[in-house]
Design a protein around this motif. Structure first.
Motif, PDB file in Angstrom:
ATOM      1  N   GLY A  74      31.027  45.008  29.329  1.00  0.00           N
ATOM      2  CA  GLY A  74      31.544  46.520  28.618  1.00  0.00           C
ATOM      3  C   GLY A  74      33.032  46.560  29.116  1.00  0.00           C
ATOM      4  N   LEU A  75      33.434  47.689  29.561  1.00  0.00           N
ATOM      5  CA  LEU A  75      34.696  47.973  29.942  1.00  0.00           C
ATOM      6  C   LEU A  75      35.069  47.962  31.400  1.00  0.00           C
ATOM      7  CD1 LEU A  75      35.636  50.821  27.671  1.00  0.00           C
ATOM      8  CD2 LEU A  75      36.215  48.387  27.191  1.00  0.00           C
ATOM      9  N   ASP A  76      33.933  47.244  31.964  1.00  0.00           N
ATOM     10  CA  ASP A  76      33.967  47.262  33.663  1.00  0.00           C
ATOM     11  C   ASP A  76      35.357  46.451  34.032  1.00  0.00           C
ATOM     12  OD1 ASP A  76      32.198  49.154  33.570  1.00  0.00           O
ATOM     13  OD2 ASP A  76      30.587  47.635  34.244  1.00  0.00           O
ATOM     14  N   ILE A  77      36.404  46.555  33.728  1.00  0.00           N
ATOM     15  CA  ILE A  77      37.580  45.889  34.385  1.00  0.00           C
ATOM     16  C   ILE A  77      38.778  46.909  34.628  1.00  0.00           C
ATOM     17  CG2 ILE A  77      38.110  45.362  31.902  1.00  0.00           C
ATOM     18  CD1 ILE A  77      39.451  42.813  33.008  1.00  0.00           C
ATOM     19  N   GLY A  78      39.697  46.531  35.580  1.00  0.00           N
ATOM     20  CA  GLY A  78      40.881  47.124  35.723  1.00  0.00           C
ATOM     21  C   GLY A  78      41.167  47.885  37.046  1.00  0.00           C
ATOM     22  N   GLY A  79      39.936  47.763  38.051  1.00  0.00           N
ATOM     23  CA  GLY A  79      40.380  48.648  39.366  1.00  0.00           C
ATOM     24  C   GLY A  79      40.567  48.031  40.418  1.00  0.00           C
ATOM     25  N   ASP A  80      40.712  46.907  40.458  1.00  0.00           N
ATOM     26  CA  ASP A  80      40.983  46.198  41.830  1.00  0.00           C
ATOM     27  C   ASP A  80      42.395  45.491  41.540  1.00  0.00           C
ATOM     28  OD1 ASP A  80      38.294  46.466  42.103  1.00  0.00           O
ATOM     29  OD2 ASP A  80      37.851  44.741  43.000  1.00  0.00           O
ATOM     30  N   VAL A 213      40.634  38.461  56.384  1.00  0.00           N
ATOM     31  CA  VAL A 213      40.076  38.270  55.032  1.00  0.00           C
ATOM     32  C   VAL A 213      40.155  39.846  54.635  1.00  0.00           C
ATOM     33  CG1 VAL A 213      38.359  37.941  53.323  1.00  0.00           C
ATOM     34  CG2 VAL A 213      38.814  36.212  55.311  1.00  0.00           C
ATOM     35  N   LEU A 214      40.911  40.182  53.575  1.00  0.00           N
ATOM     36  CA  LEU A 214      40.619  41.573  52.726  1.00  0.00           C
ATOM     37  C   LEU A 214      40.059  41.263  51.742  1.00  0.00           C
ATOM     38  CD1 LEU A 214      43.622  41.471  54.421  1.00  0.00           C
ATOM     39  CD2 LEU A 214      43.902  43.607  53.645  1.00  0.00           C
ATOM     40  N   LEU A 215      39.045  42.141  51.273  1.00  0.00           N
ATOM     41  CA  LEU A 215      38.349  41.981  50.131  1.00  0.00           C
ATOM     42  C   LEU A 215      37.767  43.466  49.397  1.00  0.00           C
ATOM     43  CD1 LEU A 215      35.385  42.504  51.604  1.00  0.00           C
ATOM     44  CD2 LEU A 215      35.410  39.982  51.899  1.00  0.00           C
ATOM     45  N   THR A 216      37.613  43.331  48.029  1.00  0.00           N
ATOM     46  CA  THR A 216      36.894  44.610  47.606  1.00  0.00           C
ATOM     47  C   THR A 216      35.509  44.441  47.336  1.00  0.00           C
ATOM     48  OG1 THR A 216      37.290  43.537  45.116  1.00  0.00           O
ATOM     49  CG2 THR A 216      39.025  44.851  46.152  1.00  0.00           C
ATOM     50  N   ASP A 217      34.690  45.547  47.243  1.00  0.00           N
ATOM     51  CA  ASP A 217      33.513  45.507  47.446  1.00  0.00           C
ATOM     52  C   ASP A 217      32.655  44.870  46.352  1.00  0.00           C
ATOM     53  OD1 ASP A 217      33.834  47.187  45.131  1.00  0.00           O
ATOM     54  OD2 ASP A 217      33.099  49.141  45.970  1.00  0.00           O
ATOM     55  N   GLY A 218      33.326  44.486  45.207  1.00  0.00           N
ATOM     56  CA  GLY A 218      32.879  43.507  44.067  1.00  0.00           C
ATOM     57  C   GLY A 218      32.301  42.199  44.617  1.00  0.00           C
ATOM     58  N   VAL A 219      33.261  41.657  45.692  1.00  0.00           N
ATOM     59  CA  VAL A 219      32.912  40.701  46.316  1.00  0.00           C
ATOM     60  C   VAL A 219      31.360  40.484  47.193  1.00  0.00           C
ATOM     61  CG1 VAL A 219      33.546  38.550  48.194  1.00  0.00           C
ATOM     62  CG2 VAL A 219      35.343  39.889  46.641  1.00  0.00           C
ATOM     63  N   VAL A 220      31.191  41.725  47.619  1.00  0.00           N
ATOM     64  CA  VAL A 220      30.012  41.650  48.670  1.00  0.00           C
ATOM     65  C   VAL A 220      28.877  42.810  48.004  1.00  0.00           C
ATOM     66  CG1 VAL A 220      31.388  40.980  50.738  1.00  0.00           C
ATOM     67  CG2 VAL A 220      31.281  43.575  50.047  1.00  0.00           C
ATOM     68  N   GLU A 221      29.085  43.094  46.978  1.00  0.00           N
ATOM     69  CA  GLU A 221      27.933  44.017  46.732  1.00  0.00           C
ATOM     70  C   GLU A 221      27.439  43.942  45.129  1.00  0.00           C
ATOM     71  OE1 GLU A 221      26.935  48.839  47.061  1.00  0.00           O
ATOM     72  OE2 GLU A 221      29.038  48.405  46.476  1.00  0.00           O
ATOM     73  N   GLY A 222      26.321  43.841  44.963  1.00  0.00           N
ATOM     74  CA  GLY A 222      25.795  43.550  43.442  1.00  0.00           C
ATOM     75  C   GLY A 222      24.354  43.822  43.388  1.00  0.00           C
ATOM     76  N   PRO A 223      23.832  43.523  42.206  1.00  0.00           N
ATOM     77  CA  PRO A 223      22.302  43.405  41.860  1.00  0.00           C
ATOM     78  C   PRO A 223      21.618  42.639  43.086  1.00  0.00           C
ATOM     79  CG  PRO A 223      23.456  43.437  40.005  1.00  0.00           C
ATOM     80  CD  PRO A 223      24.361  42.941  40.787  1.00  0.00           C
ATOM     81  N   SER A 224      22.126  41.674  43.375  1.00  0.00           N
ATOM     82  CA  SER A 224      21.355  40.566  44.038  1.00  0.00           C
ATOM     83  C   SER A 224      20.876  40.898  45.627  1.00  0.00           C
ATOM     84  CB  SER A 224      21.976  39.429  44.168  1.00  0.00           C
ATOM     85  OG  SER A 224      22.088  38.616  42.861  1.00  0.00           O
ATOM     86  N   THR A 260      26.160  37.621  44.126  1.00  0.00           N
ATOM     87  CA  THR A 260      25.863  38.969  43.964  1.00  0.00           C
ATOM     88  C   THR A 260      25.258  39.489  43.000  1.00  0.00           C
ATOM     89  OG1 THR A 260      28.179  39.844  43.670  1.00  0.00           O
ATOM     90  CG2 THR A 260      27.514  39.298  45.849  1.00  0.00           C
ATOM     91  N   GLY A 261      25.726  38.563  41.732  1.00  0.00           N
ATOM     92  CA  GLY A 261      25.481  39.192  40.554  1.00  0.00           C
ATOM     93  C   GLY A 261      26.259  40.468  40.123  1.00  0.00           C
ATOM     94  N   HIS A 262      27.631  40.377  40.652  1.00  0.00           N
ATOM     95  CA  HIS A 262      28.243  41.578  40.707  1.00  0.00           C
ATOM     96  C   HIS A 262      28.925  41.928  39.009  1.00  0.00           C
ATOM     97  CE1 HIS A 262      32.289  39.659  39.993  1.00  0.00           C
ATOM     98  NE2 HIS A 262      31.724  38.692  40.289  1.00  0.00           N
ATOM     99  N   ALA A 263      28.693  43.176  38.762  1.00  0.00           N
ATOM    100  CA  ALA A 263      29.441  43.861  37.469  1.00  0.00           C
ATOM    101  C   ALA A 263      30.760  44.369  37.563  1.00  0.00           C
ATOM    102  CB  ALA A 263      28.156  44.697  37.228  1.00  0.00           C
ATOM    103  N   ASP A 264      31.273  44.089  38.843  1.00  0.00           N
ATOM    104  CA  ASP A 264      32.752  44.948  39.399  1.00  0.00           C
ATOM    105  C   ASP A 264      33.672  43.670  39.432  1.00  0.00           C
ATOM    106  OD1 ASP A 264      34.511  46.811  39.866  1.00  0.00           O
ATOM    107  OD2 ASP A 264      33.494  47.345  41.724  1.00  0.00           O
ATOM    108  N   ASP A 265      34.766  44.033  39.595  1.00  0.00           N
ATOM    109  CA  ASP A 265      35.907  43.269  39.742  1.00  0.00           C
ATOM    110  C   ASP A 265      35.720  42.731  41.203  1.00  0.00           C
ATOM    111  OD1 ASP A 265      37.039  44.257  37.167  1.00  0.00           O
ATOM    112  OD2 ASP A 265      38.776  45.014  37.988  1.00  0.00           O
ATOM    113  N   ALA A 266      36.262  41.704  41.609  1.00  0.00           N
ATOM    114  CA  ALA A 266      36.329  41.182  42.829  1.00  0.00           C
ATOM    115  C   ALA A 266      37.674  40.653  43.333  1.00  0.00           C
ATOM    116  CB  ALA A 266      35.209  40.067  42.855  1.00  0.00           C
ATOM    117  N   ALA A 267      38.172  40.977  44.419  1.00  0.00           N
ATOM    118  CA  ALA A 267      39.359  40.317  44.670  1.00  0.00           C
ATOM    119  C   ALA A 267      39.209  40.156  46.342  1.00  0.00           C
ATOM    120  CB  ALA A 267      40.494  41.371  44.561  1.00  0.00           C
ATOM    121  N   VAL A 268      40.108  39.103  46.593  1.00  0.00           N
ATOM    122  CA  VAL A 268      40.054  38.499  48.061  1.00  0.00           C
ATOM    123  C   VAL A 268      41.499  38.126  48.195  1.00  0.00           C
ATOM    124  CG1 VAL A 268      39.342  36.565  49.589  1.00  0.00           C
ATOM    125  CG2 VAL A 268      37.438  37.337  48.003  1.00  0.00           C
ATOM    126  N   LEU A 269      41.839  38.434  49.462  1.00  0.00           N
ATOM    127  CA  LEU A 269      43.129  38.207  50.330  1.00  0.00           C
ATOM    128  C   LEU A 269      42.934  37.719  51.573  1.00  0.00           C
ATOM    129  CD1 LEU A 269      46.419  40.309  49.690  1.00  0.00           C
ATOM    130  CD2 LEU A 269      46.106  38.663  51.785  1.00  0.00           C
TER     131      LEU A 269
END
Length: 276
Positions: A74-80, A213-224, A260-269
């Motif tokens: 859907g429109l789930d993009i743009g936050g990270d 390692v810095l990351l957003t929750d889309g990397v570590v959280e999802g339906p799985s 994770t099967g994430h539906a969110d953005d995912a970013a890693v630094l």
């Protein structure tokens, strides 16, 4: 004998014609709506990619890399976002964060947060104060969004890392001698929520080679699996590859996001460093 007559079709009722016309209109509207939605997703993704840095700063003994994967539901993009930039006297700053919401508005707000951190960071050294002043700037805009964020400042003179956190998930770290963990510093509220918010700073000297390692929750959280399981999996990846090439480590961390099967953005630094 009369020839067999062809069967006559029963005339369609007016109600049937109306139903077909209505279905046709709904189909056209659905198609137009889907095309509009796709266009908004592509716009949000383009906005976000243009706002992310083309490159990250590095120094002798300190190497960096990042990965970003947009959501596609859907429109789930743009936050990270992630960012890295040079400061006065040779210092470096790194940030990562996640804006509430996943649409064009979130992408635009993400750009405002990132620019605010850069602008304040250019004149304020303490990362906690940078977050506090950026928070006040965002609130003055009257927006109803907020953002979580981690901000790190690396001083090449002392080889120290100063860290402040605004409601964001913890930073992960590991050293080549087998030490590892999560930087569970106190932190403060997300940016854009409360005027005058305070952001404590944690100081750490990089006296052993390793990786941060810095990351957003889309990397570590999802339906799985939940976020605590995802953090544990990434921490194991970081522990095994401490001090390795940051681009390779970032790619391995993003594999956790894929699982994770994430539906969110995912970013890693990733920041890989030698001993100070």
């Amino acid at each position: 004998m009369n020839p067999r007559r062809a069967p006559r079709r029963t005339p369609r009722s007016a109600s049937a014609d109306d139903l077909l016309a209505t279905l046709g209109q709904l189909t056209a509207r659905a198609r137009a709506g889907a095309e509009h939605q796709v266009a908004r997703v592509e716009l949000a993704e383009a906005l976000q990619r243009e706002m992310l840095p083309a490159s990250l700063p590095s120094l002798p003994g300190l190497r960096t890399a990042a990965r970003y994967s947009p959501a596609r539901h859907g429109l789930d993009i743009g936050g990270d976002w992630y960012d890295g930039f040079r400061l006065a006297e040779g210092a470096l700053a790194f940030s990562i964060g996640d804006v509430q919401g996943h649409d064009v508005e979130a992408a635009a707000f993400m750009g405002q947060v990132r620019i605010g951190l850069r602008a304040v960071g250019a004149v304020v050294a303490d990362p906690g104060e940078v977050l506090s002043k950026t928070n006040d700037v965002l609130l003055s805009m009257g927006r109803e969004l907020f953002a979580t964020c981690s901000l790190l400042r690396f001083d090449p003179g002392t080889w120290e890392l100063h860290c402040a956190r605004a409601g964001h998930i913890p930073t992960l770290w590991a050293t080549v001698d087998g030490r590892y963990g999560m930087a569970e510093d106190e932190g403060g509220l997300p940016l854009g929520m409360l005027p005058g918010a305070d952001y404590p700073v944690t100081r750490r000297r990089l006296d052993r080679a390793g990786s941060i390692v810095l990351l957003t929750d889309g990397v570590v959280e999802g339906p799985s699996f939940p976020i605590d399981v995802g953090l544990a999996r990434v921490l194991e990846v970081v522990r095994e590859a401490a001090g390795a090439d940051p681009d390779e480590l970032a790619a391995e961390v993003m594999k956790v996001a894929d699982s994770t099967g994430h539906a969110d953005d995912a970013a890693v630094l990733v920041i890989s460093h030698d001993a100070g």
